[in-house]
Every structure is written in C-alpha cells, then in structure tokens.
Design a protein around this motif. Structure first.
Motif, mmCIF file in Angstrom:
data_model
loop_
_atom_site.group_PDB
_atom_site.id
_atom_site.type_symbol
_atom_site.label_atom_id
_atom_site.label_comp_id
_atom_site.label_asym_id
_atom_site.label_seq_id
_atom_site.Cartn_x
_atom_site.Cartn_y
_atom_site.Cartn_z
ATOM 1 N N TYR A 285 0.828 -1.197 0.000
ATOM 2 C CA TYR A 285 0.000 0.000 0.000
ATOM 3 C C TYR A 285 0.867 1.253 0.000
ATOM 4 C CZ TYR A 285 1.005 -0.131 5.043
ATOM 5 O OH TYR A 285 1.637 -0.175 6.272
ATOM 6 N N ASN A 286 0.232 2.390 -0.324
ATOM 7 C CA ASN A 286 0.947 3.665 -0.339
ATOM 8 C C ASN A 286 1.027 4.277 1.051
ATOM 9 O OD1 ASN A 286 1.551 4.141 -3.207
ATOM 10 N ND2 ASN A 286 -0.659 4.082 -3.456
ATOM 11 N N LYS A 289 -3.917 4.407 5.347
ATOM 12 C CA LYS A 289 -5.331 4.547 5.020
ATOM 13 C C LYS A 289 -5.710 3.761 3.762
ATOM 14 C CE LYS A 289 -5.968 9.079 7.231
ATOM 15 N NZ LYS A 289 -6.363 10.493 7.020
ATOM 16 N N SER A 290 -4.740 3.477 2.918
ATOM 17 C CA SER A 290 -5.038 2.799 1.642
ATOM 18 C C SER A 290 -4.742 1.302 1.701
ATOM 19 C CB SER A 290 -4.217 3.432 0.510
ATOM 20 O OG SER A 290 -2.825 3.207 0.707
ATOM 21 N N ARG A 291 -4.541 0.735 2.902
ATOM 22 C CA ARG A 291 -4.157 -0.662 3.011
ATOM 23 C C ARG A 291 -5.287 -1.621 2.611
ATOM 24 N NH1 ARG A 291 -5.837 1.049 7.846
ATOM 25 N NH2 ARG A 291 -6.881 -0.364 9.315
ATOM 26 N N VAL A 293 -7.095 -1.163 -0.154
ATOM 27 C CA VAL A 293 -7.284 -1.033 -1.604
ATOM 28 C C VAL A 293 -6.014 -1.492 -2.329
ATOM 29 C CG1 VAL A 293 -9.000 0.779 -1.456
ATOM 30 C CG2 VAL A 293 -6.600 1.415 -1.510
ATOM 31 N N GLY A 325 -10.294 -3.996 -2.729
ATOM 32 C CA GLY A 325 -8.862 -4.236 -2.602
ATOM 33 C C GLY A 325 -8.556 -5.700 -2.381
#
Length: 371
Positions: A285-286, A289-291, A293, A325
C-alpha cells in the motif's frame, strides 16, 4: 570519397575494439571469481547482470499495463464454508500434494473474517481435490484454534495462519499469530497433525514485542531439514531459519522493491520454493489509510537475497466482488509449471472472499469463471 570510406572503417574498428574489451572484461571477472574467491568483485558483476535482467523483465511486464479484470480476476469468490455457516474467508495458505494426503490433494488454512470481525479470525481447515469444491474434512471441527479467552476486538485476537508440510515426518504444521495489544506482545504458535483432522495442542514458537518484531504474515517452508521463515515488520521483509522450528537465527532484511512506485509498503506475503528459486507474492500500500485497496505483486530470487523488482499481477476489479482491494494471498506451482493463486478480496461493502486465478505465466493469469 576515399577519406569517408576510411573514416567509416575506422569507426567500425573502434566499435569492435570496445565490444571486445567489454567482453574480455566480463570474462575476466568471471574467471577471477573462480581463481580468487573475491566475493566483492563477483557480486559487482552479478549485480550488473541482475540489473540487466530487471530491465528486460520490466519491458516484458509493462505490456500488462492494459489490465483486463474480466480476464485476470476470479469471476466470483470460491464457496468456502468453515462448517459453521461462515463463508467470508481471508488470508489463505494452500498446500498441494500430487499423490494426496489423507485422501485430498489440496489443503487450505484460512480465517473466516465476516465484515472484518476479528472474533471469527481463527485458523480453519478445508480440503479439496479440484481447487473449486472445498469442504471440511470428515471428523474435523473448525476452527482448530478457539477464540482467545481474553478476546478484545481490535486488541486481542488470532490472525495470519500458515500451513507447512514436514516431508521428513509426513505431518502438517499449522502456524498462526496471536496478538495482545493490551500487553504489546505477539506470539507465533504451532499445531501439528498426522492426518489433517486431529491437531495437537498449540506450542509457542516465537514471542516478541510488537514494537520490535511483530512477526506479521509469517510465511514458512520446510526445505531439506530446515524451517525457513519470512515475515514483515514495519513494512520490511525479514528472513530467519531453524533446524527444529523453535530456535531461529538472527533476522536478515530482504530488500523488496517495486516497479510501480518506490514508496509502496509491503504488508502480507507468501513464499514458495520452485525451479526458479524463491518466489514471493505480496500486497502493498501507499499509506496506512489505503491498506484496504491494495494490489497483489510478485517477485523472485534465485538466492533469497537479490529479488527482482516486484510487479503487479492481480488488481482490484471495478465492479465485482473484489472491487475494493486485495489482501494476503497464497499460491502453488504444480509439476507442469502452472501457477494457482488463491487471493483474498474485499468488496466496497466490506465483504471478504477468496478467489482463484491461474496460468503458466504469473504475469498473465486467468481468473476462474466458475459460477
């Protein structure tokens, strides 16, 4: 005119000389490796070759830029029932037995995880002979590990199961991770079974402080009498090994890089040993919060030290069951060189599931279309 011809030939000769010098230099480095044991020189040359191979691989993998979810993603998740009516599963590990183990070719450990409720996140076993139809083996009651007696949602729970086959003892070993954030501890437990149905009592394998080790997503193989384990801590992959599965070596960092973005952070992994060496799939992830997706990535190494830059192999769909995700996935590679990837997917409604994609080219998988 004559001068132009002479000049042209001179340039050709110069180019040929440069090529010959380069070839001789490479040959000299290889020869020097054999006669001097100078590891630094050899490693320098080996790094040049790896860089060249990475560039070639990048050109090949970039052709996958026009991603088609209708081709690569599983049409629907596999129907996997833990025997208690819970069908939302995640975090699988699948083992393949060509000649079967106690009547089945495929064994999966996973955790039911309906809508992200970690109360159900306890290791469970299902079996199959075709990778599509999964069932609880007769005589087994899931989960094989009970809910922690001091369970507290988001604080005290089980997680991250993994399945290992010890070929010397002909037994299955199930590992899982216990987390207690009220005490900042993490423990890796192991259970053993001779038949995949009856499991002995858990034994503590590793214990640590979550701020120092964490042992996230342990991936373990048993190879020639050695337990080899990879795990994640603070988005870095670590490697340890053991002769008895209890006393492990000091951890060694494995550098994992990505073509897509240098800032991607590795989270959950699975590793297999194959004809290519050590093959790994992972989600990344980036930012935190984006884990949820994430996409699924792949890398490989011949020596478990220098890994090829990771590339995306399965991405979230736009409209299907896995449209939010991907999560920790597992893969096998059979005797014909066919990959089977069992990947965790999450929908935008937080529904979990495990899909199947397969193919001889890990970078061009075909999603199962079984309805």
């Amino acid at each position: 005119m004559k001068n132009d011809v002479v000049l042209r030939y001179k340039r050709i000769i110069i180019v040929l000389i440069i090529v010959i010098v380069c070839l001789c230099s490479c040959f000299g480095i290889i020869l020097y490796k054999h006669i001097s044991n100078d590891e630094d020189v050899y490693d320098m040359f080996n790094n040049l070759i790896n860089r060249r191979n990475n560039n070639i691989n990048k050109m090949l993998f970039d052709s996958n830029i026009s991603y088609d979810e209708k081709v690569h993603n599983s049409l629907k998740p596999l129907h996997i029932d833990d025997g208690n009516g819970v069908i939302q599963g995640t975090h699988p590990k699948v083992l393949y037995f060509k000649d079967g183990f106690n009547g089945y070719k495929y064994y999966m450990v996973y955790t039911p995880y309906p809508y992200g409720n970690d109360k159900y996140e306890n290791p469970s076993i299902v079996v199959s002979n075709d990778m599509i139809n999964w069932s609880v083996p007769e005589g087994l009651k899931n989960p094989i590990v009970n809910i922690p007696s001091n369970y507290k949602r988001g604080k005290v729970y089980n997680s991250d199961p993994h399945l290992v086959y010890n070929s010397d003892l002909n037994i299955l070993e199930c590992y899982y991770r216990f987390v207690d954030d009220t005490k900042n501890i993490v423990i890796i437990y192991r259970l053993k079974s001779k038949d995949g149905v009856n499991w002995n009592k858990k034994e503590e394998i590793l214990k640590g402080n979550r701020f120092k080790e964490d042992y996230l997503s342990p991936s373990i193989i048993y190879d020639n009498g050695i337990y080899k384990m990879w795990y994640v801590f603070k988005n870095k992959v670590y490697y340890i090994e053991s002769n008895d599965g209890v006393n492990y070596s000091n951890p060694r960092v494995i550098d994992i890089k990505y073509y897509a973005q240098d800032k991607l952070k590795t989270w959950h992994i699975d590793v297999i040993k194959s004809d290519l060496g050590y093959e790994m799939i992972m989600v990344a992830y980036n930012d935190w919060k984006s884990r949820k997706v994430m996409s699924l990535y792949y890398t490989v190494s011949s020596d478990n030290k220098n890994y090829m830059n990771s590339v995306s192999i399965i991405r979230p769909s736009n409209v299907s069951w896995d449209n939010r995700g991907l999560y920790r996935s597992s893969f096998i590679k059979d005797e014909n060189g066919i990959y089977y990837v069992f990947y965790s997917g999450i929908s935008r409604k937080a529904v979990r599931g495990i899909g199947l994609s397969y193919g001889s080219n890990i970078n061009n998988l075909i999603g199962s279309k079984t309805k």
